[in-house]
Design a protein around this motif. Structure first.
Motif, PDB file in Angstrom:
ATOM      1  N   MET A  91       0.944  -1.058  -0.109  1.00 52.11           N
ATOM      2  CA  MET A  91      -0.052  -0.033  -0.010  1.00 52.11           C
ATOM      3  C   MET A  91       0.938   1.264  -0.010  1.00 52.11           C
ATOM      4  O   MET A  91       1.720   1.226   0.726  1.00 52.11           O
ATOM      5  CB  MET A  91      -0.785  -0.031   1.191  1.00 52.11           C
ATOM      6  CG  MET A  91      -1.569   1.109   1.469  1.00 52.11           C
ATOM      7  SD  MET A  91      -2.751   1.214   2.981  1.00 52.11           S
ATOM      8  CE  MET A  91      -3.919   0.050   2.400  1.00 52.11           C
ATOM      9  N   PRO A  92       0.694   2.090  -1.181  1.00 51.81           N
ATOM     10  CA  PRO A  92       1.544   3.253  -0.880  1.00 51.81           C
ATOM     11  C   PRO A  92       1.173   4.266   0.007  1.00 51.81           C
ATOM     12  O   PRO A  92       0.036   4.241   0.491  1.00 51.81           O
ATOM     13  CB  PRO A  92       1.183   3.826  -2.371  1.00 51.81           C
ATOM     14  CG  PRO A  92      -0.020   3.381  -2.709  1.00 51.81           C
ATOM     15  CD  PRO A  92      -0.103   2.055  -2.070  1.00 51.81           C
ATOM     16  N   ARG A 139      11.980   4.060 -14.001  1.00 58.44           N
ATOM     17  CA  ARG A 139      12.834   5.050 -13.221  1.00 58.44           C
ATOM     18  C   ARG A 139      13.280   4.812 -12.116  1.00 58.44           C
ATOM     19  O   ARG A 139      12.483   4.302 -11.244  1.00 58.44           O
ATOM     20  CB  ARG A 139      11.759   6.592 -13.200  1.00 58.44           C
ATOM     21  CG  ARG A 139      12.473   7.590 -12.630  1.00 58.44           C
ATOM     22  CD  ARG A 139      11.523   8.862 -12.720  1.00 58.44           C
ATOM     23  NE  ARG A 139      12.061   9.712 -11.638  1.00 58.44           N
ATOM     24  CZ  ARG A 139      11.466   9.983 -10.282  1.00 58.44           C
ATOM     25  NH1 ARG A 139      10.508   9.146 -10.164  1.00 58.44           N
ATOM     26  NH2 ARG A 139      11.855  10.608  -9.498  1.00 58.44           N
ATOM     27  N   GLN A 140      14.449   4.978 -11.716  1.00 57.97           N
ATOM     28  CA  GLN A 140      15.230   4.591 -10.489  1.00 57.97           C
ATOM     29  C   GLN A 140      15.752   5.922  -9.695  1.00 57.97           C
ATOM     30  O   GLN A 140      16.709   6.309  -9.859  1.00 57.97           O
ATOM     31  CB  GLN A 140      16.238   3.635 -10.815  1.00 57.97           C
ATOM     32  CG  GLN A 140      15.919   2.337 -11.051  1.00 57.97           C
ATOM     33  CD  GLN A 140      17.044   1.547 -11.276  1.00 57.97           C
ATOM     34  OE1 GLN A 140      18.077   1.857 -10.789  1.00 57.97           O
ATOM     35  NE2 GLN A 140      16.821   0.422 -11.981  1.00 57.97           N
ATOM     36  N   PRO A 141      14.816   6.412  -8.934  1.00 58.60           N
ATOM     37  CA  PRO A 141      15.414   7.534  -7.998  1.00 58.60           C
ATOM     38  C   PRO A 141      16.462   7.338  -7.000  1.00 58.60           C
ATOM     39  O   PRO A 141      16.203   6.189  -6.153  1.00 58.60           O
ATOM     40  CB  PRO A 141      14.094   8.201  -7.352  1.00 58.60           C
ATOM     41  CG  PRO A 141      13.226   6.825  -7.388  1.00 58.60           C
ATOM     42  CD  PRO A 141      13.366   6.011  -8.362  1.00 58.60           C
ATOM     43  N   ARG A 142      17.441   7.772  -6.993  1.00 55.57           N
ATOM     44  CA  ARG A 142      18.479   7.826  -6.083  1.00 55.57           C
ATOM     45  C   ARG A 142      19.293   9.057  -5.704  1.00 55.57           C
ATOM     46  O   ARG A 142      20.096   9.469  -6.203  1.00 55.57           O
ATOM     47  CB  ARG A 142      19.816   6.896  -6.711  1.00 55.57           C
ATOM     48  CG  ARG A 142      20.063   5.233  -6.651  1.00 55.57           C
ATOM     49  CD  ARG A 142      19.291   5.057  -5.238  1.00 55.57           C
ATOM     50  NE  ARG A 142      20.415   3.955  -5.178  1.00 55.57           N
ATOM     51  CZ  ARG A 142      20.220   3.109  -4.105  1.00 55.57           C
ATOM     52  NH1 ARG A 142      18.982   2.742  -3.570  1.00 55.57           N
ATOM     53  NH2 ARG A 142      21.048   2.066  -3.747  1.00 55.57           N
ATOM     54  N   ARG A 200      12.478   0.528  -1.758  1.00 62.29           N
ATOM     55  CA  ARG A 200      12.356  -0.748  -1.871  1.00 62.29           C
ATOM     56  C   ARG A 200      11.029  -1.488  -1.648  1.00 62.29           C
ATOM     57  O   ARG A 200      10.628  -2.398  -2.110  1.00 62.29           O
ATOM     58  CB  ARG A 200      13.262  -1.376  -0.424  1.00 62.29           C
ATOM     59  CG  ARG A 200      14.700  -1.215  -0.562  1.00 62.29           C
ATOM     60  CD  ARG A 200      15.600  -1.316   0.621  1.00 62.29           C
ATOM     61  NE  ARG A 200      17.020  -1.008   0.442  1.00 62.29           N
ATOM     62  CZ  ARG A 200      17.732  -0.495   1.622  1.00 62.29           C
ATOM     63  NH1 ARG A 200      17.159  -0.562   2.848  1.00 62.29           N
ATOM     64  NH2 ARG A 200      18.947  -0.229   1.274  1.00 62.29           N
ATOM     65  N   TRP A 201      10.073  -0.547  -0.810  1.00 63.61           N
ATOM     66  CA  TRP A 201       8.639  -0.994  -0.758  1.00 63.61           C
ATOM     67  C   TRP A 201       8.179  -0.933  -2.197  1.00 63.61           C
ATOM     68  O   TRP A 201       7.512  -2.191  -2.343  1.00 63.61           O
ATOM     69  CB  TRP A 201       8.053   0.281   0.055  1.00 63.61           C
ATOM     70  CG  TRP A 201       6.761  -0.100   0.158  1.00 63.61           C
ATOM     71  CD1 TRP A 201       5.881   0.747  -0.307  1.00 63.61           C
ATOM     72  CD2 TRP A 201       6.496  -0.894   1.206  1.00 63.61           C
ATOM     73  NE1 TRP A 201       4.444   0.308   0.029  1.00 63.61           N
ATOM     74  CE2 TRP A 201       4.826  -0.936   1.258  1.00 63.61           C
ATOM     75  CE3 TRP A 201       6.630  -1.680   2.254  1.00 63.61           C
ATOM     76  CZ2 TRP A 201       3.861  -1.490   2.006  1.00 63.61           C
ATOM     77  CZ3 TRP A 201       5.765  -2.476   2.948  1.00 63.61           C
ATOM     78  CH2 TRP A 201       4.528  -2.216   2.898  1.00 63.61           C
ATOM     79  N   GLN A 202       8.269  -0.207  -3.083  1.00 63.70           N
ATOM     80  CA  GLN A 202       7.882  -0.129  -4.159  1.00 63.70           C
ATOM     81  C   GLN A 202       8.418  -1.181  -5.098  1.00 63.70           C
ATOM     82  O   GLN A 202       7.528  -2.091  -5.969  1.00 63.70           O
ATOM     83  CB  GLN A 202       8.063   1.063  -5.252  1.00 63.70           C
ATOM     84  CG  GLN A 202       7.372   2.216  -4.681  1.00 63.70           C
ATOM     85  CD  GLN A 202       5.920   2.229  -4.961  1.00 63.70           C
ATOM     86  OE1 GLN A 202       5.412   1.592  -5.596  1.00 63.70           O
ATOM     87  NE2 GLN A 202       5.159   3.067  -4.193  1.00 63.70           N
ATOM     88  N   ARG A 222       6.475  -4.579  -3.881  1.00 62.66           N
ATOM     89  CA  ARG A 222       5.184  -4.579  -4.482  1.00 62.66           C
ATOM     90  C   ARG A 222       5.043  -4.742  -5.942  1.00 62.66           C
ATOM     91  O   ARG A 222       4.293  -5.462  -6.069  1.00 62.66           O
ATOM     92  CB  ARG A 222       4.236  -3.290  -3.826  1.00 62.66           C
ATOM     93  CG  ARG A 222       4.120  -2.734  -2.768  1.00 62.66           C
ATOM     94  CD  ARG A 222       3.295  -1.330  -2.696  1.00 62.66           C
ATOM     95  NE  ARG A 222       2.057  -1.725  -3.223  1.00 62.66           N
ATOM     96  CZ  ARG A 222       1.536  -0.892  -4.091  1.00 62.66           C
ATOM     97  NH1 ARG A 222       1.831   0.273  -4.399  1.00 62.66           N
ATOM     98  NH2 ARG A 222       0.240  -1.055  -4.638  1.00 62.66           N
ATOM     99  N   ASP A 223       5.997  -4.402  -6.489  1.00 60.66           N
ATOM    100  CA  ASP A 223       6.032  -4.776  -7.875  1.00 60.66           C
ATOM    101  C   ASP A 223       6.318  -6.223  -8.325  1.00 60.66           C
ATOM    102  O   ASP A 223       5.750  -6.839  -9.214  1.00 60.66           O
ATOM    103  CB  ASP A 223       7.116  -3.901  -8.790  1.00 60.66           C
ATOM    104  CG  ASP A 223       6.702  -2.333  -8.918  1.00 60.66           C
ATOM    105  OD1 ASP A 223       5.442  -2.036  -8.658  1.00 60.66           O
ATOM    106  OD2 ASP A 223       7.586  -1.502  -9.211  1.00 60.66           O
ATOM    107  N   GLU A 224       7.167  -6.658  -7.317  1.00 58.20           N
ATOM    108  CA  GLU A 224       7.669  -8.152  -7.496  1.00 58.20           C
ATOM    109  C   GLU A 224       6.407  -9.053  -7.013  1.00 58.20           C
ATOM    110  O   GLU A 224       6.166  -9.950  -7.548  1.00 58.20           O
ATOM    111  CB  GLU A 224       8.649  -8.395  -6.590  1.00 58.20           C
ATOM    112  CG  GLU A 224      10.022  -7.874  -7.434  1.00 58.20           C
ATOM    113  CD  GLU A 224      11.315  -7.784  -6.300  1.00 58.20           C
ATOM    114  OE1 GLU A 224      11.279  -8.494  -5.253  1.00 58.20           O
ATOM    115  OE2 GLU A 224      12.451  -7.378  -6.662  1.00 58.20           O
TER     116      GLU A 224
END
Length: 131
Positions: A1-2, A107-110, A121-123, A126-128
């Motif tokens: 859950m976002p 997109r990978q925000p770093r 990591r949470w996202q 969830r995607d996996e």
């Protein structure tokens, strides 16, 4: 859950407060200590690998097969530790190698902040799980 917008703002505020209150502790949370531990483990694994080579050669010279086998096993174990430890020891801001099967256009925000990495990591989890 976002997280909702309000929750994201609260987390960002807590992160800023942590950096303002104790910047040394906040930078320690970013993983610098873990990287040092991992690097030390890699160096010890390299030293163990060299000891394994010595055991292997000593077993061959002394014609003691079991010493050579032990030396080879020590070399193998240390090589595995060194390779796995080296992959984990990325510097802050660096991107670790992308695992196979990952979407390229994503997109990978770093930005180097603790909360951004936790959210990423949470996202990813969830995607996996959604696949």
């Amino acid at each position: 859950m976002p997280l909702s917008e309000h929750e994201q703002r609260m987390l960002e505020q807590m992160e800023r407060a942590l950096y303002a209150e104790d910047p040394k502790f906040a930078s320690a949370l970013e993983g610098g200590g873990l990287r040092t531990f991992t690097r030390r483990r890699v160096y010890l694994a390299i030293a163990g690998f060299l000891i394994g080579i010595g055991l292997l050669m000593a077993g061959m010279v002394a014609k003691q097969t079991w010493v050579s086998v032990v030396g080879f096993l020590v070399m193998l174990a240390c090589a595995v530790l060194a390779v796995t430890g080296w992959r984990r020891a990325t510097r802050p801001g660096e991107h670790p190698p992308a695992p196979a099967g990952r979407r390229i256009g994503r997109r990978q925000p770093r930005r180097g902040k603790v909360m951004d990495r936790i959210e990423e990591r949470w996202q990813r989890r969830r995607d996996e799980q959604g696949q």
